[in-house]
Write a protein that holds these residues in place. Sequence first.
Motif, short mmCIF file in Angstrom:
data_model
loop_
_atom_site.label_atom_id
_atom_site.label_comp_id
_atom_site.label_asym_id
_atom_site.label_seq_id
_atom_site.Cartn_x
_atom_site.Cartn_y
_atom_site.Cartn_z
N ALA A 132 2.43 6.05 -3.21
CA ALA A 132 3.43 6.88 -3.88
C ALA A 132 3.25 6.84 -5.39
N ALA A 133 2.92 5.66 -5.93
CA ALA A 133 2.73 5.52 -7.37
C ALA A 133 1.60 6.41 -7.88
N PRO A 160 0.80 -1.23 0.00
CA PRO A 160 0.00 0.00 0.00
C PRO A 160 0.83 1.28 0.00
N GLY A 161 1.97 1.29 0.71
CA GLY A 161 2.79 2.49 0.72
C GLY A 161 3.34 2.82 -0.66
N ALA A 205 3.22 10.48 2.15
CA ALA A 205 2.76 11.85 1.98
C ALA A 205 3.81 12.64 1.21
N LYS A 206 3.34 13.50 0.33
CA LYS A 206 4.22 14.26 -0.56
C LYS A 206 3.77 15.72 -0.57
N LEU A 207 4.70 16.63 -0.49
CA LEU A 207 4.40 18.05 -0.54
C LEU A 207 4.92 18.63 -1.84
N GLY A 208 4.05 19.38 -2.52
CA GLY A 208 4.45 20.08 -3.73
C GLY A 208 3.58 21.30 -3.92
#
Length: 295
Positions: A92-93, A87-88, A177-180
């Motif tokens: 991300a994908a 799942p992680g 989690a991703k920040l952009g």
Amino acid sequence: MTTATFLRAGDLREATELKAAHPEATLLAGGTDVMVGLNFGHRTASALIDLSRVPELRAWSRDGDTITLGAGVPYTRIVEELGAELPGLAQAARTVGSAQIRNRATVGGNLGTASPAGDALPPLLSARASIEVASVRGTRSVPAREFFVGPGRSVLAQDEIVTAVRVPVAAGAEQFAKLGPRNAMVIAVASVALTLDPGRRRVGCAVGSSAPTPVAAARAEAFAAAELDWAGGGALPAQVRTRFGELVAQATAPIDDVRGSAGYRRHAVAVLARRTLAWAWQEQCRRDGEGELNR
């Protein structure tokens, strides 16, 4: 404009033979990074080896509690076929580019370019995956946490090809989690992957786009593993979340660039770390509670 020699491999053996014969050649799978660099003149290549038709690279299999994921499996398939097992990585994908990009881009490409901002890389470090590489000299396995040595650099020898990643099937909750500057089609300012393994009472945490390489936050992992109430569950104390975020941020070595300052990245990493730990722990407690009800 220099014309590159174009070579196409039909199987893995031919691919390794071509790479041995042309060690300077650039490997081409999905092409979503390589071709952009070539088209804009950011990189050059005297030869290209096309791996897109190598069947061994485009398959995945499960053996017990391990998924062997071919380096050429595109992100779309990871999302659609491996969301439950990994799942992680699947989370991300979903953040990689557009649907068209995800149809072609691969984990092998992220590993090959070794960019610290590669979205798939923190989940691999967090899950303690290993990287399978091959050459005409044989094969070897490298822990994901030891694969990267600098921006755009890895332990790969010139004649080696990334063939697969071996990733443990999720033993507990996982988060990414991703920040952009926007929600999609953006390079991460910072990213955090979090893995819980209740059976081993172990936490995995890795950060992207905040150091010369993707990094695992070892001190933060040990702290969380010792502080979580694995047996009783329950709410996650605020001070544990806060300290965990501080320790994850301390594992980074960010720089100032057009996407953010070093100070902003450290702050962002701490926030993302707190959130992913809280989300994963909440999910794990819910799972454990449902398990109790079903017994």
